[in-house]
Design an enzyme around this catalytic site. Structure first.
Site, PDB file in Angstrom:
ATOM      1  N   CYS A   1      -4.002  10.658   1.312  1.00 60.26           N
ATOM      2  CA  CYS A   1      -3.331   9.409   0.935  1.00 60.26           C
ATOM      3  C   CYS A   1      -1.953   9.677   0.358  1.00 60.26           C
ATOM      4  CB  CYS A   1      -4.204   8.652  -0.063  1.00 60.26           C
ATOM      5  SG  CYS A   1      -5.907   8.684   0.396  1.00 60.26           S
TER       6      CYS A   1
ATOM      7  N   LYS B   1       0.847  -1.204   0.000  1.00 57.52           N
ATOM      8  CA  LYS B   1       0.000   0.000   0.000  1.00 57.52           C
ATOM      9  C   LYS B   1       0.878   1.249   0.000  1.00 57.52           C
ATOM     10  CE  LYS B   1      -3.527   2.703   0.582  1.00 57.52           C
ATOM     11  NZ  LYS B   1      -4.558   2.899  -0.426  1.00 57.52           N
TER      12      LYS B   1
HETATM   13  N1  SAJ Z   1      -2.129  14.810  -8.835  1.00 54.55           N
HETATM   14  C1  SAJ Z   1      -1.303  15.607  -9.630  1.00 54.55           C
HETATM   15  N2  SAJ Z   1      -0.930  15.159 -10.866  1.00 54.55           N
HETATM   16  C2  SAJ Z   1      -1.356  13.941 -11.350  1.00 54.55           C
HETATM   17  C3  SAJ Z   1      -2.192  13.131 -10.529  1.00 54.55           C
HETATM   18  C4  SAJ Z   1      -2.569  13.577  -9.273  1.00 54.55           C
HETATM   19  O1  SAJ Z   1      -0.906  16.718  -9.238  1.00 54.55           O
HETATM   20  O2  SAJ Z   1      -1.006  13.596 -12.488  1.00 54.55           O
HETATM   21  C5  SAJ Z   1      -2.521  15.282  -7.494  1.00 54.55           C
HETATM   22  C6  SAJ Z   1      -4.021  15.463  -7.359  1.00 54.55           C
HETATM   23  O3  SAJ Z   1      -4.416  16.745  -7.781  1.00 54.55           O
HETATM   24  C7  SAJ Z   1      -4.213  15.296  -5.853  1.00 54.55           C
HETATM   25  C8  SAJ Z   1      -3.137  14.273  -5.464  1.00 54.55           C
HETATM   26  O4  SAJ Z   1      -2.177  14.293  -6.525  1.00 54.55           O
HETATM   27  O5  SAJ Z   1      -3.945  16.506  -5.185  1.00 54.55           O
HETATM   28  C9  SAJ Z   1      -3.663  12.845  -5.261  1.00 54.55           C
HETATM   29  O6  SAJ Z   1      -4.469  12.554  -6.348  1.00 54.55           O
HETATM   30  P1  SAJ Z   1      -4.849  11.018  -6.730  1.00 54.55           P
HETATM   31  O7  SAJ Z   1      -5.359  11.055  -8.129  1.00 54.55           O
HETATM   32  O8  SAJ Z   1      -3.724  10.117  -6.449  1.00 54.55           O
HETATM   33  O9  SAJ Z   1      -6.109  10.671  -5.811  1.00 54.55           O
HETATM   34  P2  SAJ Z   1      -6.321  10.026  -4.354  1.00 54.55           P
HETATM   35  O10 SAJ Z   1      -5.295  10.497  -3.399  1.00 54.55           O
HETATM   36  O11 SAJ Z   1      -7.748  10.272  -4.038  1.00 54.55           O
HETATM   37  O12 SAJ Z   1      -6.183   8.406  -4.562  1.00 54.55           O
HETATM   38  C10 SAJ Z   1      -4.989   7.716  -4.400  1.00 54.55           C
HETATM   39  C11 SAJ Z   1      -5.028   6.517  -5.345  1.00 54.55           C
HETATM   40  N3  SAJ Z   1      -3.753   5.835  -5.312  1.00 54.55           N
HETATM   41  C12 SAJ Z   1      -3.109   5.621  -6.487  1.00 54.55           C
HETATM   42  O13 SAJ Z   1      -3.543   6.046  -7.551  1.00 54.55           O
HETATM   43  C13 SAJ Z   1      -1.832   4.842  -6.407  1.00 54.55           C
HETATM   44  C14 SAJ Z   1      -6.132   5.560  -4.887  1.00 54.55           C
HETATM   45  O14 SAJ Z   1      -6.139   4.386  -5.683  1.00 54.55           O
HETATM   46  C15 SAJ Z   1      -5.881   5.163  -3.445  1.00 54.55           C
HETATM   47  O15 SAJ Z   1      -6.880   4.250  -2.974  1.00 54.55           O
HETATM   48  C16 SAJ Z   1      -5.917   6.414  -2.588  1.00 54.55           C
HETATM   49  O16 SAJ Z   1      -4.846   7.285  -3.028  1.00 54.55           O
HETATM   50  C17 SAJ Z   1      -5.742   5.978  -1.155  1.00 54.55           C
HETATM   51  O17 SAJ Z   1      -6.805   5.913  -0.472  1.00 54.55           O
HETATM   52  O18 SAJ Z   1      -4.651   5.574  -0.773  1.00 54.55           O
END
Ligand code: SAJ
Length: 396
Positions: A250, A196
Site C-alpha cells: 500500500c 485513497k
Molecule cells: N512505517 C515506518 N514508520 C512509521 C510507520 C510505518 O517505517 O512510523 C513503515 C512500516 O514498517 C511498513 C510501512 O511503513 O513497512 C507501512 O506501514 P503502515 O503502518 O502504513 O501499514 P499498512 O501499509 O499495512 O497500512 C496502510 C494504512 N494507511 C494509512 O495508515 C494511511 C492503512 O490504513 C491502509 O488501509 C493500508 O495502508 C492500505 O491498504 O492502503
C-alpha cells in the site's frame, strides 16, 4: 469480485449483515477453501465468521460471476516495471460483468486506482451497454482497513463514497449503510479515488521525513529516537518513526499512482519514495561496513543476527518487505559469514533457514534489528555485542 485481503473480509461482513453474497475469485483454491469455511488469509477472528456465513448460505464462493444487484470490484491494482499502474484486473473483472448488468444495479470499485479509473470503466460499460445509461449506478469507495484489525475497521472506519452522479452516490451510500457504522462521506468518484492515494502518500512522505532525520542524526552523532521524542513534545508536531525502509502493498505502492500520472506536480511524493527506498540500501551498506570493521578488529568473520523479515511489526506478511531485501543483500555480499535469519511470526521460509530469536541473539556478534516485533523488545541491551537498531527497539 476478488476474495483477497480486502474482498474476502468484506464479503463475510456483508453476509453477516444479512446481504446474500456471491464471492467470485479466479483462483480455484480460494473458491474451494472459502466454501469449506477455511481462510486463505491471516486475519484474527475472521474464520469463525466465515464458517457461520458459509453454513447458513449467506456467502457462497464461485469462479464465475452470477447475476446480482450490487457488484464490488476488489481485485489487485499492482504497478508494472516502470511504476505504471496496472488496472488490467479491474478491466477484466468489469468486462465479465457487462453481460450480467441490468437497470438499477450498483457497480462499485474498491481497488486502489489511478484518478479517472471509475469514469473509464463507466465508459467501457456504457459503450457495450448503452441501455444501462442513466439506470446503472456507478461509484468508487476505497477501503482503509489495517491488516490484522480488518473486522473492526471494516465496520467502524468512516468511508468516502464517490459516484459518477448523485443517484450513484446515493445508491452506494444505501448499500454501505447496511454494514458500515462509520460515517459515510459523499463526494464524486475522482475525489474518492484521489482520497485513497492522498492518505497513503501523506503517510509515505511523513515516514520519509523520519527516515531522512535518521540519516542526518547518524552523521551528526545524535540519537534520532531521542530527537523525535523531544520534537514531538511540541503540541503540533507529530514526526513518525524511522525504519529500515517502507514495505507492504500500500504505502510503498500507492504514491506511484500519483507520480506516474502527475510527474511534474508530484515532487515531494516522488522524492519521499526515493528516500524510503534509499533507506533500505543505506541499512544494507551499514550492516556490511559493520561486518568488515568487526573482521578487521577481531581477525575473524562475525556471526550476524538479522532480526525480522516482515514488512512491519508483529505480522507475518513479507510482501515488499525492506527487511527481506536487506537480509538478501547482506547474505549475497558476504560468502561464508555466519548470517542467522530471524522471523518469529513464521515457522519456515522457502529461501531462508530461520533461527529462533533468542538463540540468534545469544550467538551473534552483530545484532541487526530490522522489524520492531514485540518479542525483540524483551532482549536485554548489552555492550558486549554490536547492535544496529534500525527500527527503535531500544531507542538508544
Ligand atoms: N512505517 C515506518 N514508520 C512509521 C510507520 C510505518 O517505517 O512510523 C513503515 C512500516 O514498517 C511498513 C510501512 O511503513 O513497512 C507501512 O506501514 P503502515 O503502518 O502504513 O501499514 P499498512 O501499509 O499495512 O497500512 C496502510 C494504512 N494507511 C494509512 O495508515 C494511511 C492503512 O490504513 C491502509 O488501509 C493500508 O495502508 C492500505 O491498504 O492502503
Amino acid at each position: 469480485m476478488g476474495l483477497g485481503y480486502i474482498g474476502l473480509p468484506t464479503a463475510i461482513i456483508a453476509a453477516k449483515h444479512g446481504i446474500e453474497v456471491v464471492g467470485v475469485d479466479v483462483n480455484p483454491a480460494v473458491v474451494e477453501m472459502t466454501n469449506n469455511g477455511k481462510l486463505h488469509i491471516v486475519e484474527p477472528g475472521l474464520e469463525t465468521m466465515l464458517k457461520e456465513v458459509v453454513d447458513n448460505g449467506s456467502l457462497r464462493a464461485t469462479s464465475k460471476p452470477e447475476q446480482c444487484d450490487t457488484y464490488l470490484i476488489v481485485v489487485p491494482t499492482p504497478f508494472k516495471r516502470d511504476h505504471e499502474p496496472d488496472i488490467s484486473y479491474v478491466e477484466a473483472a468489469t468486462r465479465t460483468l457487462i453481460p450480467l448488468l441490468k437497470a438499477g444495479d450498483l457497480y462499485v470499485i474498491e481497488s486502489t486506482s489511478p484518478v479517472g479509473t471509475t469514469e473509464k470503466m463507466a465508459d467501457m460499460i456504457f459503450t457495450a451497454r448503452p441501455d444501462l445509461k442513466g439506470t446503472l449506478r456507478i461509484a468508487y469507495c476505497p477501503e482503509r482497513v489495517l491488516p490484522g484489525n480488518v473486522i473492526y475497521e471494516l465496520v467502524n472506519n468512516d468511508r468516502v463514497i464517490g459516484g459518477i452522479d448523485q443517484e450513484s452516490t446515493k445508491a452506494a451510500i444505501d448499500f454501505y449503510s447496511k454494514f458500515v457504522e462509520g460515517t459515510l462521506h459523499e463526494t464524486n468518484c475522482r475525489t474518492a479515488e484521489m482520497c485513497k492515494l492522498t492518505e497513503n502518500s501523506s503517510r509515505d512522505v511523513q515516514i520519509a521525513f523520519a527516515n531522512e532525520l535518521s540519516l542526518i542524526c547518524d552523521k551528526a552523532g545524535i540519537n534520532v529516537w531521542e530527537l523525535i521524542n523531544l520534537a514531538n513534545k511540541h503540541p503540533r508536531v507529530n514526526i513518525l518513526q524511522p525504519g529500515c525502509g517502507v514495505g507492504g502493498h500500500c504505502i510503498a505502492v500507492d504514491p506511484y499512482f500519483l507520480t506516474s500520472a502527475f510527474p511534474r506536480e508530484a515532487m515531494i511524493i516522488g522524492k519521499a519514495r526515493e528516500i524510503n527506498n534509499y533507506k533500505a540500501q543505506w541499512c544494507a551498506e551499514k550492516v556490511k561496513n559493520t561486518m568488515l570493521e568487526f573482521e578487521l578488529k577481531n581477525q575473524r568473520k562475525p556471526r550476524v543476527a538479522m532480526m525480522g523479515l516482515a514488512f512491519k511489526p508483529n505480522i507475518d506478511d513479507l510482501r515488499e518487505s525492506p527487511a527481506k531485501r536487506i537480509t538478501t543483500e547482506v547474505m549475497q555480499s558476504c560468502n561464508n559469514a555466519d548470517i542467522m535469519v530471524v522471523e518469529p511470526n513464521i515457522t519456515e521460509h522457502k529461501v531462508f533457514k530461520l533461527t529462533d530469536y533468542q538463540v540468534a541473539y545469544e550467538k551473534a556478534d552483530i545484532v541487526v534489528f530490522l522489524t520492531a516485533h514485540n518479542q525483540f523488545k524483551t532482549l536485554p541491551w548489552t555492550d558486549e555485542k554490536v547492535i544496529l537498531d534500525f527500527c527503535g527497539i531500544y531507542k538508544k
